[in-house]
Design a protein around this motif. Structure first.
Motif, PDB file in Angstrom:
ATOM      1  N   ALA A 110      40.274  45.787  33.961  1.00  0.00           N
ATOM      2  CA  ALA A 110      39.923  44.472  33.422  1.00  0.00           C
ATOM      3  C   ALA A 110      40.946  43.994  32.409  1.00  0.00           C
ATOM      4  O   ALA A 110      41.301  42.804  32.369  1.00  0.00           O
ATOM      5  N   LYS A 111      41.405  44.899  31.541  1.00  0.00           N
ATOM      6  CA  LYS A 111      42.285  44.491  30.456  1.00  0.00           C
ATOM      7  C   LYS A 111      43.760  44.644  30.817  1.00  0.00           C
ATOM      8  O   LYS A 111      44.612  44.001  30.194  1.00  0.00           O
ATOM      9  N   LYS A 157      48.494  36.255  17.576  1.00  0.00           N
ATOM     10  CA  LYS A 157      48.336  37.055  18.768  1.00  0.00           C
ATOM     11  C   LYS A 157      49.014  38.397  18.634  1.00  0.00           C
ATOM     12  O   LYS A 157      48.515  39.427  19.118  1.00  0.00           O
ATOM     13  N   ARG A 186      37.257  43.285  22.715  1.00  0.00           N
ATOM     14  CA  ARG A 186      36.598  43.083  24.003  1.00  0.00           C
ATOM     15  C   ARG A 186      37.567  42.589  25.079  1.00  0.00           C
ATOM     16  O   ARG A 186      37.345  42.864  26.268  1.00  0.00           O
ATOM     17  N   MET A 187      38.615  41.922  24.685  1.00  0.00           N
ATOM     18  CA  MET A 187      39.457  41.278  25.685  1.00  0.00           C
ATOM     19  C   MET A 187      40.827  41.935  25.829  1.00  0.00           C
ATOM     20  O   MET A 187      41.393  41.887  26.932  1.00  0.00           O
ATOM     21  N   LYS A 188      41.365  42.518  24.809  1.00  0.00           N
ATOM     22  CA  LYS A 188      42.749  42.929  24.893  1.00  0.00           C
ATOM     23  C   LYS A 188      42.958  44.442  24.640  1.00  0.00           C
ATOM     24  O   LYS A 188      43.688  45.081  25.381  1.00  0.00           O
ATOM     25  N   GLN A 237      37.761  49.581  32.376  1.00  0.00           N
ATOM     26  CA  GLN A 237      38.391  48.926  31.232  1.00  0.00           C
ATOM     27  C   GLN A 237      39.859  48.669  31.509  1.00  0.00           C
ATOM     28  O   GLN A 237      40.390  47.573  31.219  1.00  0.00           O
ATOM     29  N   TYR A 292      36.961  39.741  19.434  1.00  0.00           N
ATOM     30  CA  TYR A 292      37.665  39.216  20.592  1.00  0.00           C
ATOM     31  C   TYR A 292      38.754  40.201  21.029  1.00  0.00           C
ATOM     32  O   TYR A 292      38.903  40.476  22.225  1.00  0.00           O
ATOM     33  N   ARG A 293      39.525  40.699  20.078  1.00  0.00           N
ATOM     34  CA  ARG A 293      40.607  41.602  20.424  1.00  0.00           C
ATOM     35  C   ARG A 293      40.074  42.865  21.086  1.00  0.00           C
ATOM     36  O   ARG A 293      40.647  43.349  22.058  1.00  0.00           O
TER      37      ARG A 293
END
Length: 1183
Positions: free
Chosen positions: A415-416, A239, A201-203, A412, A198-199
């Motif tokens: 998006a992030k 987080k 791909r998302m952050k 990237q 998750y980290r």
């Protein structure tokens, strides 16, 4: 005394004597103020002799130096100059000795000071040891103290029986936690992997270079090709929990020598991994607060953590990538540096230098290092290195990405990080490789295009880290540029201007320059990649082991001045050409010389194109040489004759004659052929003289060609020497084709194998018999044309023990065709028409009537021919005349027995034979000498028996003179006539000798009776015997004398007269002096021959030496003639004279025998004498 703190002499001082009140050398203490004497204190001081020199040694050295200078002065300077110089020398020596003596006065004080200094230093050392001992005792006793008693814990244990106040650290270290089960472990790892995925791909901002990753075992594995592979894990599920570093593996492969690969592990371990982990974790948590449980040292306040600006998002993965990228590339650079250092340890140390910058980001390698020349003013100044290779790790403006990677990176971030930017950016790092060849390395300045590396030629490949490979690529590039310059220089020279003379060759990644020297000889020029030295090596057919010292010397000089490569190759080319030619000549057994004692003007006679020379001495003719002249293009061949300059100091030579040889014409015949084989013309390229590939055939000297040239020169010199002999004698001659039948005969068919393939190129010599044989005997026996042919010039020139036609040293054959054919006869004649060799210098072909005269010495071949011809021609004439005698003179018993051009043997009467041989003809041009050997044929019933004796042998000197009294056709029949007419005389004399020789054991001679003689032969004779020794010997060709009587004082002469008459005379009477009275006594005859003034004693002695007349000779002659006529033994006329009798040749045996019988009877006092014609019978009386 002491000098400079050194004891000079042995101490002569005595130890001080101590009072008896001082035990152990220590004085008593009186109120604590008494001190020991100074002598005792000085004895406690240590003695120091370091650096001391005895005074006597110093004085001795000064005296010796002074004496040496005085000796040298006396030998090199004049007497006046010696006085002042000697005075100054002595003063200087005295001053030195005086100064040393003054210094020695303080030697005792200096010695005492040195002893005190040593004592104090020893005392300080002891103080230091005491201090260190006390400190050691303190440090050792501190840990030995007992701790204070823990009263509270003791009361707890005493009251409750357990610990209540046990520290938590002890519990955690001693009591193990409860382990998780497999399901709990798997669940935990799965949860972590979900959070990581998750980290990411998302952050998290992931650098495009780390876009290839995988998640497993609770970690994220990032792979950057050619750099590294690393794994990270989250600190927790919150987080704000950051990442922590787990492991890294650098993705590189060490190439080349793998000896030290263990020094560079791909996966760091131990302290190295700890440092990398600490640095990576610090970069990952750069903006994270410190954990709450992190201990802080008391009294130290931790620095504040950096804070992110507004609108900036933390990018820990980018910082990790930048760090690991730098680590990986720095690691690779260190590996290259290590390989460079290892190269130095493996033999490159003297020729390679390695430098690393202070920041460890630039590696500089310098190759082909040269040592500075010993003299600063060196003639040839070369740079001290060949070039440098620099490998630097430099930052780039940005990472090198493909368009696809750049688009993905922008997407990237959008998006992030909407409206924000990352805290860090990806740093671009790249390799910068620079090559700088030194200007003038190896004396050559390479072209600009060859001094630049093309892109991609030299790169640092992480999959193959090999500094040696990179260095060799650069060196090979440099070598190729240098050889291109050398190639251009050689191609513009006159020697190597042909297209195939020089070429660049590449083999296995190395470049070499090949230069064609000659034939199959090629020299290869290489540059050692390690040392940068030029190296010349031979790659020809022949092994170069023997040439190694020469090439080593050339390489040494060449590396001192590489600019002389062209000159070195030209010299090497000339030396190789000469060496190959010399090897072939030595293989053939020729004597070669590279230098002869010619002046410079003489060398110029061989032309301006001559670069080098090889002299091949003709073994048969030492003053002639076959010269191989080496030019820039090919060989030239010359035949020279030399002579020594008279009265020259160093035996200087001059060239009398020079003749250039056309090798294509001489050797284009195709070599030697078998007899009868067809002749073919050989093309030039087969001889190495011409052809399509001219470069490969240059200076290609075949052994056969050299052999034929040598043979041709021998033949040419032999012809020249024969021609000189003809010119000296004024004999005209002509050159004719070897195969021409119009100018005399060539070699006979039986000797046709004695030739060489070069015979067709050698002209023959033809002379007229009337010219060369003028004045010699029997010149009319030869045909007009006589051919002179040299032989054996092709066999190498070495003499053989037994001269053989066509072998050994050069020979000359003179072929003469006789006007008539006389077949040889006898045991050496062979079959009809055969070829015979009666002597080592004569060969006769009877079928062609050709006589070949062999001369072993070319210098005197004409003289030898004339001598042999005089002998052979006379023998031929003799054989011809003997063959005609039986028919022309009706001498039917004269027959030819043997004839072989050297000797003729014939029978002149019955079984009487004579063998005639001619000798010493040149010294007797008009008559010559002859050798006569007389014998008799053996009876046919016993052919193996020894041949009987021929009495003519005794008269051989007189008979030889008959042949020298005129021409053979006239003198030979006269000789034969004398021999035939004297046969009865010899038979009579042999009968007389036989009668006198039959003796009994007691010495008496008994003659057989007349009755016994009549029974055998039908003759009559009176019995008797000869009581004296008889001596028969010749006086001339037809004159024999018989000595007999007491003291051999009487003689009976038998002489052949004209008209086939024989006279039997008293030897005491001369036919040319007035006759003495018959009654004259021997004394009267002696008185006529002596001088009137001679004494009577001398006259008596001379009279005793003269022959005495035979007494009553007239009565004996009268009775002999009457008896011969009465017995019918005489068939011709017989005349008795006063001192003898004359009769026909056929009657001499009968008449002479009766005269001998009468003489023996009368001289012996009337005793009977048996008939001489009767057979003598010797009876051996018993003792």
């Amino acid at each position: 005394m002491a000098l400079n703190g050194t004891n000079l002499t042995a101490s002569t001082s005595q130890q001080p004597s101590f009072p008896s009140g001082f035990p152990d050398g220590m004085g008593p203490h009186v109120n604590g103020f008494e001190e020991p004497p100074i002598e005792i204190l000085e004895r406690e001081l240590p003695l120091v002799y370091d650096g001391q020199v005895p005074l006597r040694e110093v004085v001795t050295r000064v005296v010796q130096a002074c004496y040496a200078e005085m000796t040298e002065m006396s030998e090199t300077q004049r007497a006046k100059a010696q006085v002042s110089r000697l005075r100054g020398l002595l003063e200087e020596a005295n001053c030195e000795v005086y100064a040393v003596a003054k210094w020695s006065r303080d030697a005792d004080i200096v010695q005492k000071c040195m002893n005190i200094t040593a004592f104090l230093m020893n005392q300080n050392r002891q103080f230091d040891e005491v201090i260190h001992g006390l400190k050691y005792a303190k440090d050792s006793l501190d840990p030995a103290r007992l701790r204070n008693h823990d009263l509270l814990t003791s009361l707890d244990v005493l009251t409750t029986g357990s610990y209540r106040r046990l520290p938590t650290g002890i519990k955690k270290s001693v009591i193990p936690p409860t382990p998780l089960t497999d399901e709990e472990v798997a669940k935990t790892l799965s949860d972590i992997e979900i959070l990581v995925r998750y980290r990411l791909r998302m952050k998290e901002i992931i650098p495009p270079e780390m876009a290839h990753y995988r998640i497993s075992d609770g970690r994220a594995f990032f792979t950057v090709p050619k750099l590294f592979e690393t794994s990270l894990c989250l600190r927790g599920g919150d987080k704000d929990d950051g990442w922590f570093f787990v492991h890294v593996e650098f993705l590189f492969n060490v190439g080349g020598d793998l000896t030290g690969v263990q020094e560079f592990p791909r996966k760091p371990e131990g302290i190295l991994k700890r440092h990398i982990t600490d640095e990576a974790d610090a970069r990952l948590a750069f903006y994270l607060p410190l954990p709450q449980d992190q201990p802080v040292a008391p009294g130290i306040e931790p620095p504040p953590r950096p804070q992110l600006p507004e609108g900036v998002v933390d990018a820990p993965l980018i910082r990790l990538y930048n760090f690991l990228q730098m680590m990986s590339m720095s690691y690779q650079l260190e590996i290259l540096w290590f390989q460079a250092q290892r190269l130095r340890s493996l033999g490159w140390a003297d020729y390679l230098t390695v430098e690393m910058s202070r920041d460890r980001k630039t590696l500089t390698v310098s190759y082909w290092i040269r040592k500075p020349p010993p003299r600063t003013s060196a003639r040839f100044k070369l740079p001290l290195l060949g070039g440098t290779l620099s490998i630097a790790l430099v930052p780039s403006p940005g990472p090198r990405r493909s368009p696809r990677s750049r688009v993905l990176a922008e997407l990237q971030e959008r998006a992030k990080l909407p409206g924000r930017r990352p805290s860090d950016t990806v740093e671009g790092m790249s390799w910068n490789i620079e090559w700088a060849p030194a200007a003038g390395a190896l004396g050559v300045k390479i072209a600009l295009e060859d001094a630049v590396l093309a892109p991609g030629v030299v790169v640092v490949d992480a999959d193959d880290l090999d500094l040696e490979r990179l260095l060799r690529v650069v060196i090979e590039k440099h070598t190729f540029g240098i050889f291109k310059v050398y190639l251009r220089q050689l191609q513009h020279s006159a020697v190597f201007s042909s297209p195939d003379s020089v070429a660049l060759m590449k083999n296995g990644g190395s470049t070499a320059l090949q230069a064609h020297l000659c034939a199959d000889e090629i020299v290869t020029v290489t540059i050692d990649a390690r040392t940068g030295r030029l190296n010349l090596r031979d790659t020809g057919e022949l092994g170069s082991a023997g040439r190694a010292p020469r090439f080593a010397a050339i390489n040494e000089k060449l590396n001192e001045n590489p600019g002389m490569l062209l000159e070195a190759l030209v010299r090497l080319r000339m030396n190789t050409i000469i060496e190959l030619a010399e090897q072939k000549a030595n293989y053939l057994g020729f004597q070669t010389y590279r230098q002869r004692n010619f002046s410079r003007e003489e060398f110029q006679k061989l032309g301006p194109l001559a670069r080098s020379l090889l002299y091949i001495q003709l073994s048969p003719f030492p003053n002639h040489y076959l010269v191989l002249v080496v030019t820039d293009e090919d060989f030239r061949y010359a035949l020279i004759s030399v002579t020594v300059v008279p009265e020259s100091l160093y035996q200087s030579l001059v060239m009398e004659d020079i003749g250039w040889l056309d090798v294509a014409q001489i050797c284009g015949h195709g070599g030697e052929l078998e007899p009868g084989a067809p002749r073919e013309v050989v093309k030039g390229n087969e001889l190495g003289l011409a052809g399509q590939d001219r470069t490969s055939t240059k200076f290609k000297l075949e052994t056969q060609v050299l052999r034929e040239l040598y043979a041709y020169c021998c033949a040419r010199v032999a012809h020249t020497k024969v021609e000189k002999q003809f010119k000296a004698r004024g004999i005209p001659y002509t050159h004719v084709s070897p195969s021409s039948p119009l100018h005399g005969t060539a070699l006979p068919s039986a000797l046709s194998h004695l030739h060489s393939g070069l015979s067709q190129t050698i002209p023959g010599l033809c002379v007229q018999s009337s010219d060369i044989l003028a004045g010699s005997p029997a010149f009319e026996a030869a045909m007009p044309n006589i051919r002179v042919i040299p032989l054996s010039w092709w066999s190498g020139g070495a003499p053989v023990p037994a001269p053989v036609l066509g072998e050994g040293a050069p020979q000359v054959v003179t072929c003469v065709k006789l006007k008539y054919v006389q077949q040889p006869v006898g045991r050496r004649a062979g079959s009809a028409g055969a070829v015979i060799r009666p002597s080592k210098r004569i060969v006769y072909d009877a079928s062609e009537a050709v006589v070949c005269f062999l001369a072993e010495d070319v210098e005197s071949c004409v003289n030898e021919f004339l001598e042999e011809w005089a002998s052979v021609s006379k023998i031929v004439v003799i054989a011809r005349e003997v063959a005609k005698m039986a028919k022309e003179r009706q001498w039917h018993d004269v027959r030819l027995l043997s004839f072989d051009l050297q000797t003729v043997e014939f029978a002149y009467a019955s079984d009487y034979t004579v063998s005639i041989k001619c000798t010493d003809q040149l010294h007797h041009l008009h008559a010559g000498s002859y050798s006569l050997r007389f014998s008799r044929l053996a009876p046919s019933a016993s052919p193996g028996q020894q041949r009987p004796y021929n009495p003519h042998t005794e008269a051989e000197p007189f008979l030889c003179a008959l042949l020298r009294q005129g021409r053979l056709p006239a003198t030979l029949p006269a000789l034969v006539a004398v021999l035939r007419d004297t046969v009865p005389v010899l038979e009579l004399l042999e009968a007389i000798r036989a009668e006198a020789g039959h003796a009994d054991a007691d010495g008496d001679v008994r003659m057989i009776t007349a009755a016994e003689g009549a029974d055998r032969e039908g003759g009559a004779g009176a019995p008797g015997r000869c009581p004296w020794p008889v001596d028969v010997f010749p006086k001339a060709a037809g004159w024999w004398r018989v000595l007999f009587g007491p003291g051999a004082r009487h003689a009976l002469d038998v002489r052949l007269m004209a008209g086939r008459r024989v006279a039997v005379l008293d030897g005491a009477h001369s036919l040319f002096l007035p006759a003495a009275p018959a009654s004259a006594s021997a004394s009267t005859s002696a008185a006529l021959t002596v001088s009137a003034t001679a004494s009577a004693a001398a006259a008596a002695d001379e009279a005793a030496l003269l022959l005495r007349p035979i007494p009553h000779l007239k009565d004996a002659l009268r009775e002999a003639v009457a008896g011969a006529r009465a017995g019918g033994e005489v068939h011709g006329r017989v005349a008795a004279v006063e001192v003898g009798v004359v009769c026909e040749v056929g009657d001499v045996r009968a008449v002479g025998g009766r005269v001998w019988e009468g003489v023996v009877r009368l001289v012996g006092g009337g005793g009977g004498a048996g008939g001489v014609k009767a057979e003598v019978k010797a009876e051996v009386k018993g003792v």
